[in-house]
Motif scaffolding. Structure first.
Motif, PDB file in Angstrom:
ATOM      1  N   LYS A  26       2.165   6.584   0.948  1.00 26.56           N
ATOM      2  CA  LYS A  26       1.680   6.527  -0.428  1.00 26.56           C
ATOM      3  C   LYS A  26       0.218   6.986  -0.482  1.00 26.56           C
ATOM      4  CE  LYS A  26       4.584   2.594  -1.507  1.00 26.56           C
ATOM      5  NZ  LYS A  26       4.585   1.147  -1.643  1.00 26.56           N
ATOM      6  N   GLN A  27      -0.085   7.830  -1.428  1.00 28.95           N
ATOM      7  CA  GLN A  27      -1.432   8.394  -1.558  1.00 28.95           C
ATOM      8  C   GLN A  27      -2.485   7.311  -1.743  1.00 28.95           C
ATOM      9  OE1 GLN A  27      -2.142  11.562  -1.014  1.00 28.95           O
ATOM     10  NE2 GLN A  27      -4.298  11.120  -1.228  1.00 28.95           N
ATOM     11  N   GLU A  28      -2.175   6.299  -2.556  1.00 30.52           N
ATOM     12  CA  GLU A  28      -3.137   5.222  -2.816  1.00 30.52           C
ATOM     13  C   GLU A  28      -3.465   4.471  -1.530  1.00 30.52           C
ATOM     14  OE1 GLU A  28      -3.299   0.955  -5.124  1.00 30.52           O
ATOM     15  OE2 GLU A  28      -1.935   2.473  -5.859  1.00 30.52           O
ATOM     16  N   ILE A  29      -2.441   4.160  -0.734  1.00 32.25           N
ATOM     17  CA  ILE A  29      -2.629   3.447   0.528  1.00 32.25           C
ATOM     18  C   ILE A  29      -3.444   4.301   1.491  1.00 32.25           C
ATOM     19  CG2 ILE A  29      -1.455   2.457   2.533  1.00 32.25           C
ATOM     20  CD1 ILE A  29      -1.077   0.836  -0.054  1.00 32.25           C
ATOM     21  N   ASN A  30      -3.116   5.590   1.583  1.00 30.97           N
ATOM     22  CA  ASN A  30      -3.833   6.474   2.495  1.00 30.97           C
ATOM     23  C   ASN A  30      -5.289   6.651   2.085  1.00 30.97           C
ATOM     24  OD1 ASN A  30      -1.740   6.817   4.259  1.00 30.97           O
ATOM     25  ND2 ASN A  30      -0.985   8.665   3.285  1.00 30.97           N
ATOM     26  N   SER A  31      -5.572   6.649   0.801  1.00 32.47           N
ATOM     27  CA  SER A  31      -6.942   6.771   0.325  1.00 32.47           C
ATOM     28  C   SER A  31      -7.769   5.572   0.779  1.00 32.47           C
ATOM     29  CB  SER A  31      -6.947   6.882  -1.198  1.00 32.47           C
ATOM     30  OG  SER A  31      -8.261   6.924  -1.672  1.00 32.47           O
ATOM     31  N   ILE A  32      -7.218   4.385   0.645  1.00 27.37           N
ATOM     32  CA  ILE A  32      -7.900   3.167   1.094  1.00 27.37           C
ATOM     33  C   ILE A  32      -8.054   3.197   2.614  1.00 27.37           C
ATOM     34  CG2 ILE A  32      -7.674   0.657   1.301  1.00 27.37           C
ATOM     35  CD1 ILE A  32      -6.177   0.789  -1.458  1.00 27.37           C
ATOM     36  N   ALA A  33      -6.983   3.560   3.308  1.00 31.78           N
ATOM     37  CA  ALA A  33      -7.025   3.629   4.771  1.00 31.78           C
ATOM     38  C   ALA A  33      -8.063   4.644   5.237  1.00 31.78           C
ATOM     39  CB  ALA A  33      -5.649   3.983   5.328  1.00 31.78           C
ATOM     40  N   ASN A  34      -8.157   5.776   4.556  1.00 31.63           N
ATOM     41  CA  ASN A  34      -9.140   6.795   4.944  1.00 31.63           C
ATOM     42  C   ASN A  34     -10.571   6.285   4.799  1.00 31.63           C
ATOM     43  OD1 ASN A  34      -7.388   8.769   5.834  1.00 31.63           O
ATOM     44  ND2 ASN A  34      -7.197   9.710   3.817  1.00 31.63           N
ATOM     45  N   ASN A  35     -10.831   5.515   3.754  1.00 33.47           N
ATOM     46  CA  ASN A  35     -12.162   4.909   3.607  1.00 33.47           C
ATOM     47  C   ASN A  35     -12.447   3.945   4.750  1.00 33.47           C
ATOM     48  OD1 ASN A  35     -12.864   6.276   1.275  1.00 33.47           O
ATOM     49  ND2 ASN A  35     -12.005   4.720  -0.061  1.00 33.47           N
ATOM     50  N   ASN A  36     -11.450   3.129   5.111  1.00 37.89           N
ATOM     51  CA  ASN A  36     -11.609   2.189   6.222  1.00 37.89           C
ATOM     52  C   ASN A  36     -11.787   2.933   7.541  1.00 37.89           C
ATOM     53  OD1 ASN A  36     -11.340  -0.053   4.557  1.00 37.89           O
ATOM     54  ND2 ASN A  36      -9.125  -0.114   4.801  1.00 37.89           N
ATOM     55  N   ARG A  37     -11.012   3.992   7.731  1.00 41.07           N
ATOM     56  CA  ARG A  37     -11.088   4.783   8.961  1.00 41.07           C
ATOM     57  C   ARG A  37     -12.457   5.441   9.098  1.00 41.07           C
ATOM     58  NH1 ARG A  37      -5.664   6.245  10.943  1.00 41.07           N
ATOM     59  NH2 ARG A  37      -6.529   8.156  11.803  1.00 41.07           N
ATOM     60  N   LYS A  38     -12.990   5.955   8.002  1.00 39.74           N
ATOM     61  CA  LYS A  38     -14.287   6.615   8.024  1.00 39.74           C
ATOM     62  C   LYS A  38     -15.383   5.642   8.459  1.00 39.74           C
ATOM     63  CE  LYS A  38     -17.262   9.492   5.163  1.00 39.74           C
ATOM     64  NZ  LYS A  38     -17.425  10.098   3.828  1.00 39.74           N
ATOM     65  N   ARG A  39     -15.274   4.401   8.005  1.00 35.90           N
ATOM     66  CA  ARG A  39     -16.269   3.374   8.352  1.00 35.90           C
ATOM     67  C   ARG A  39     -16.389   3.144   9.849  1.00 35.90           C
ATOM     68  NH1 ARG A  39     -13.965  -1.163   6.168  1.00 35.90           N
ATOM     69  NH2 ARG A  39     -15.027  -2.251   7.832  1.00 35.90           N
ATOM     70  N   ILE A  40     -15.283   3.340  10.592  1.00 34.38           N
ATOM     71  CA  ILE A  40     -15.343   3.090  12.030  1.00 34.38           C
ATOM     72  C   ILE A  40     -15.293   4.380  12.856  1.00 34.38           C
ATOM     73  CG2 ILE A  40     -14.432   0.740  11.841  1.00 34.38           C
ATOM     74  CD1 ILE A  40     -11.763   1.833  12.962  1.00 34.38           C
ATOM     75  N   GLY A  41     -15.368   5.525  12.185  1.00 27.68           N
ATOM     76  CA  GLY A  41     -15.451   6.788  12.904  1.00 27.68           C
ATOM     77  C   GLY A  41     -14.140   7.459  13.245  1.00 27.68           C
TER      78      GLY A  41
END
Length: 86
Positions: free
Chosen positions: A58-73
């Motif tokens: 789901k695009q919404e889930i991936n958008s949130i996950a991408n923000n979280n992923r970016k935070r940890i590199g």
């Protein structure tokens, strides 16, 4: 942490996240451990914070996950599939 009891998991996950931020732990390994542990012990809202298992498309889930992923590199969800074709 993968095969520990719930109390131990929730005690050490924040410590592991700090280790990632300090460069002492791989962001990829932390994300995999976090997501797998949350699938076992977490509630519905905590599962797949990093979508490291890439089970949710789901695009919404991936958008949130991408923000979280970016935070940890970590790169965006789907990067490894795109880059390596799997």
């Amino acid at each position: 942490l993968m095969h520990q009891d719930q109390k131990t998991v929730f005690k050490y996950l924040p410590i592991s996240e700090d280790a990632v931020k300090e460069g002492k732990c791989s962001p990829y390994e932390y994300a995999m451990i976090y997501d797998k542990c949350m699938c076992v012990y977490g509630n519905e809202n905590e599962k797949q914070k990093y979508n490291s298992l890439e089970t949710d498309t789901k695009q919404e889930i991936n958008s949130i996950a991408n923000n979280n992923r970016k935070r940890i590199g970590l790169p965006s969800v789907g990067y490894f599939k795109w880059k390596y074709g799997f």
